[in-house]
Each structure stands twice: as C-alpha cells, then as structure tokens.
Design a protein around this motif. Structure first.
Motif, PDB file in Angstrom:
ATOM      1  N   ASP A 110     -10.073   7.854  16.822  1.00 38.64           N
ATOM      2  CA  ASP A 110      -9.971   9.125  16.091  1.00 38.64           C
ATOM      3  C   ASP A 110     -10.569   9.070  14.690  1.00 38.64           C
ATOM      4  OD1 ASP A 110      -8.611  10.112  18.311  1.00 38.64           O
ATOM      5  OD2 ASP A 110      -6.638   9.736  17.450  1.00 38.64           O
ATOM      6  N   PHE A 111     -10.554   7.902  14.065  1.00 36.09           N
ATOM      7  CA  PHE A 111     -10.995   7.829  12.666  1.00 36.09           C
ATOM      8  C   PHE A 111     -12.113   6.828  12.418  1.00 36.09           C
ATOM      9  CE2 PHE A 111      -6.865   9.734  12.656  1.00 36.09           C
ATOM     10  CZ  PHE A 111      -7.127  10.870  11.928  1.00 36.09           C
ATOM     11  N   GLY A 112     -12.593   6.193  13.448  1.00 36.83           N
ATOM     12  CA  GLY A 112     -13.767   5.353  13.332  1.00 36.83           C
ATOM     13  C   GLY A 112     -13.602   4.114  12.473  1.00 36.83           C
ATOM     14  N   LEU A 113     -12.385   3.600  12.359  1.00 39.54           N
ATOM     15  CA  LEU A 113     -12.221   2.372  11.592  1.00 39.54           C
ATOM     16  C   LEU A 113     -12.913   1.227  12.310  1.00 39.54           C
ATOM     17  CD1 LEU A 113      -8.531   2.194  10.283  1.00 39.54           C
ATOM     18  CD2 LEU A 113     -10.587   2.823   9.063  1.00 39.54           C
ATOM     19  N   ASP A 114     -13.642   0.432  11.559  1.00 36.67           N
ATOM     20  CA  ASP A 114     -14.223  -0.774  12.124  1.00 36.67           C
ATOM     21  C   ASP A 114     -13.415  -1.970  11.618  1.00 36.67           C
ATOM     22  OD1 ASP A 114     -15.061  -1.220   9.487  1.00 36.67           O
ATOM     23  OD2 ASP A 114     -17.122  -0.640   9.887  1.00 36.67           O
ATOM     24  N   SER A 115     -13.790  -3.145  12.031  1.00 38.90           N
ATOM     25  CA  SER A 115     -13.007  -4.331  11.682  1.00 38.90           C
ATOM     26  C   SER A 115     -12.964  -4.576  10.174  1.00 38.90           C
ATOM     27  CB  SER A 115     -13.532  -5.567  12.410  1.00 38.90           C
ATOM     28  OG  SER A 115     -14.899  -5.774  12.109  1.00 38.90           O
ATOM     29  N   ILE A 116     -14.036  -4.277   9.480  1.00 41.67           N
ATOM     30  CA  ILE A 116     -14.063  -4.483   8.023  1.00 41.67           C
ATOM     31  C   ILE A 116     -13.144  -3.494   7.324  1.00 41.67           C
ATOM     32  CG2 ILE A 116     -15.518  -4.388   5.954  1.00 41.67           C
ATOM     33  CD1 ILE A 116     -17.795  -5.480   7.746  1.00 41.67           C
ATOM     34  N   ALA A 117     -13.214  -2.231   7.718  1.00 44.11           N
ATOM     35  CA  ALA A 117     -12.330  -1.226   7.122  1.00 44.11           C
ATOM     36  C   ALA A 117     -10.869  -1.550   7.423  1.00 44.11           C
ATOM     37  CB  ALA A 117     -12.689   0.163   7.637  1.00 44.11           C
ATOM     38  N   LEU A 118     -10.616  -2.019   8.638  1.00 42.27           N
ATOM     39  CA  LEU A 118      -9.248  -2.374   9.006  1.00 42.27           C
ATOM     40  C   LEU A 118      -8.747  -3.536   8.159  1.00 42.27           C
ATOM     41  CD1 LEU A 118      -6.833  -1.916  10.875  1.00 42.27           C
ATOM     42  CD2 LEU A 118      -7.860  -3.593  12.412  1.00 42.27           C
ATOM     43  N   LEU A 119      -9.570  -4.524   7.957  1.00 42.88           N
ATOM     44  CA  LEU A 119      -9.184  -5.666   7.132  1.00 42.88           C
ATOM     45  C   LEU A 119      -8.913  -5.223   5.699  1.00 42.88           C
ATOM     46  CD1 LEU A 119      -8.716  -8.692   6.901  1.00 42.88           C
ATOM     47  CD2 LEU A 119     -11.163  -8.957   6.464  1.00 42.88           C
ATOM     48  N   GLU A 120      -9.774  -4.396   5.145  1.00 45.23           N
ATOM     49  CA  GLU A 120      -9.549  -3.875   3.794  1.00 45.23           C
ATOM     50  C   GLU A 120      -8.228  -3.111   3.713  1.00 45.23           C
ATOM     51  OE1 GLU A 120     -12.950  -1.435   3.025  1.00 45.23           O
ATOM     52  OE2 GLU A 120     -14.262  -3.140   2.637  1.00 45.23           O
ATOM     53  N   PHE A 121      -7.950  -2.307   4.727  1.00 49.06           N
ATOM     54  CA  PHE A 121      -6.711  -1.539   4.788  1.00 49.06           C
ATOM     55  C   PHE A 121      -5.505  -2.472   4.821  1.00 49.06           C
ATOM     56  CE2 PHE A 121      -3.638   0.447   7.869  1.00 49.06           C
ATOM     57  CZ  PHE A 121      -3.019   1.270   6.954  1.00 49.06           C
ATOM     58  N   LEU A 122      -5.552  -3.513   5.644  1.00 56.00           N
ATOM     59  CA  LEU A 122      -4.415  -4.426   5.765  1.00 56.00           C
ATOM     60  C   LEU A 122      -4.190  -5.235   4.491  1.00 56.00           C
ATOM     61  CD1 LEU A 122      -4.922  -5.654   9.435  1.00 56.00           C
ATOM     62  CD2 LEU A 122      -3.208  -4.036   8.582  1.00 56.00           C
ATOM     63  N   VAL A 123      -5.258  -5.654   3.844  1.00 55.49           N
ATOM     64  CA  VAL A 123      -5.132  -6.398   2.577  1.00 55.49           C
ATOM     65  C   VAL A 123      -4.526  -5.491   1.504  1.00 55.49           C
ATOM     66  CG1 VAL A 123      -6.449  -7.494   0.716  1.00 55.49           C
ATOM     67  CG2 VAL A 123      -6.933  -8.068   3.104  1.00 55.49           C
ATOM     68  N   GLU A 124      -4.984  -4.255   1.454  1.00 57.49           N
ATOM     69  CA  GLU A 124      -4.437  -3.291   0.490  1.00 57.49           C
ATOM     70  C   GLU A 124      -2.972  -2.994   0.811  1.00 57.49           C
ATOM     71  OE1 GLU A 124      -4.729  -1.167  -2.975  1.00 57.49           O
ATOM     72  OE2 GLU A 124      -6.235  -2.486  -2.111  1.00 57.49           O
ATOM     73  N   LEU A 125      -2.652  -2.937   2.079  1.00 58.55           N
ATOM     74  CA  LEU A 125      -1.281  -2.711   2.523  1.00 58.55           C
ATOM     75  C   LEU A 125      -0.369  -3.823   2.016  1.00 58.55           C
ATOM     76  CD1 LEU A 125       0.196  -0.684   4.485  1.00 58.55           C
ATOM     77  CD2 LEU A 125      -0.083  -2.436   6.218  1.00 58.55           C
ATOM     78  N   GLU A 126      -0.828  -5.048   2.144  1.00 57.56           N
ATOM     79  CA  GLU A 126      -0.050  -6.186   1.627  1.00 57.56           C
ATOM     80  C   GLU A 126       0.181  -6.056   0.126  1.00 57.56           C
ATOM     81  OE1 GLU A 126      -0.586 -10.268   3.957  1.00 57.56           O
ATOM     82  OE2 GLU A 126      -2.404  -9.635   2.910  1.00 57.56           O
ATOM     83  N   ALA A 127      -0.877  -5.753  -0.590  1.00 60.79           N
ATOM     84  CA  ALA A 127      -0.795  -5.689  -2.051  1.00 60.79           C
ATOM     85  C   ALA A 127       0.093  -4.547  -2.533  1.00 60.79           C
ATOM     86  CB  ALA A 127      -2.202  -5.541  -2.637  1.00 60.79           C
ATOM     87  N   ARG A 128      -0.073  -3.385  -1.938  1.00 58.99           N
ATOM     88  CA  ARG A 128       0.648  -2.210  -2.433  1.00 58.99           C
ATOM     89  C   ARG A 128       2.081  -2.101  -1.948  1.00 58.99           C
ATOM     90  NH1 ARG A 128      -2.735   3.000  -2.929  1.00 58.99           N
ATOM     91  NH2 ARG A 128      -4.715   2.204  -3.618  1.00 58.99           N
ATOM     92  N   LEU A 129       2.323  -2.512  -0.719  1.00 55.38           N
ATOM     93  CA  LEU A 129       3.664  -2.359  -0.158  1.00 55.38           C
ATOM     94  C   LEU A 129       4.484  -3.633  -0.226  1.00 55.38           C
ATOM     95  CD1 LEU A 129       3.001  -0.165   3.000  1.00 55.38           C
ATOM     96  CD2 LEU A 129       3.443   0.547   0.656  1.00 55.38           C
ATOM     97  N   GLY A 130       3.842  -4.716  -0.631  1.00 53.67           N
ATOM     98  CA  GLY A 130       4.568  -5.972  -0.756  1.00 53.67           C
ATOM     99  C   GLY A 130       5.025  -6.535   0.580  1.00 53.67           C
ATOM    100  N   VAL A 131       4.261  -6.253   1.623  1.00 55.21           N
ATOM    101  CA  VAL A 131       4.586  -6.789   2.937  1.00 55.21           C
ATOM    102  C   VAL A 131       3.607  -7.907   3.259  1.00 55.21           C
ATOM    103  CG1 VAL A 131       5.558  -4.637   3.810  1.00 55.21           C
ATOM    104  CG2 VAL A 131       3.146  -5.103   4.156  1.00 55.21           C
ATOM    105  N   ALA A 132       4.063  -8.838   4.078  1.00 50.46           N
ATOM    106  CA  ALA A 132       3.194  -9.922   4.511  1.00 50.46           C
ATOM    107  C   ALA A 132       2.628  -9.572   5.876  1.00 50.46           C
ATOM    108  CB  ALA A 132       3.969 -11.227   4.580  1.00 50.46           C
TER     109      ALA A 132
END
Length: 82
Positions: A36-58
C-alpha cells in the motif's frame, strides 16, 4: 487521551513516508506497508531505527520476520513480544 504505542508508530510512519515523498493517505493499522505504501528495505530500516530512537524500544532485527513487518499492528505485536 494518551497515545498508544500503535498511535505513536503510526505517527512516526507518516513522518517517514512524508520525508520520502510518499503519500500517507489511507494509512491504517492494517495497511500493508510494502504493497500500500511502497516501503522498500532501506525505508523500512530507517523507520525501525527511528522507532527505536523516538519510542525507546529495542528492535531485535534478527528475530523479525516478514509477517512482523507487514502492518503496523503486526509490528506492534512483535515489539511487545521482544
């Protein structure tokens, strides 16, 4: 009203999509992030790294399966299992 983890994940994904020039219209907890949103592996990785940083989750990248990354709901469930 307090934002749930799912709300925060969804808000962050909207930011990531906007930064990549991808529309976030119609984004729901069950949207398929790849189809639905065309995320590729690089965008997904960026999203997950940002998720860790902002939400404090591992995020245990090695234990994530494709099914864990298909929707925001499946991602939230995977993060809660970790």
């Amino acid at each position: 009203m307090e934002n749930t983890m799912l709300d925060r994940i969804q808000d962050l994904l909207r930011e990531v999509l906007a930064a990549r020039g991808l529309p976030a219209d119609g984004l729901t907890a069950e949207s398929n992030l790849f189809v639905d949103f065309g995320l590729d592996s690089i965008a997904l990785l960026e999203f997950l790294v940002e998720l860790e940083a902002r939400l404090g989750v591992a995020v245990d990248f090695e234990s994530l399966e494709y099914e864990d990354l298909v929707s925001l709901t499946s991602l939230e469930q995977a993060l809660q299992r970790a």
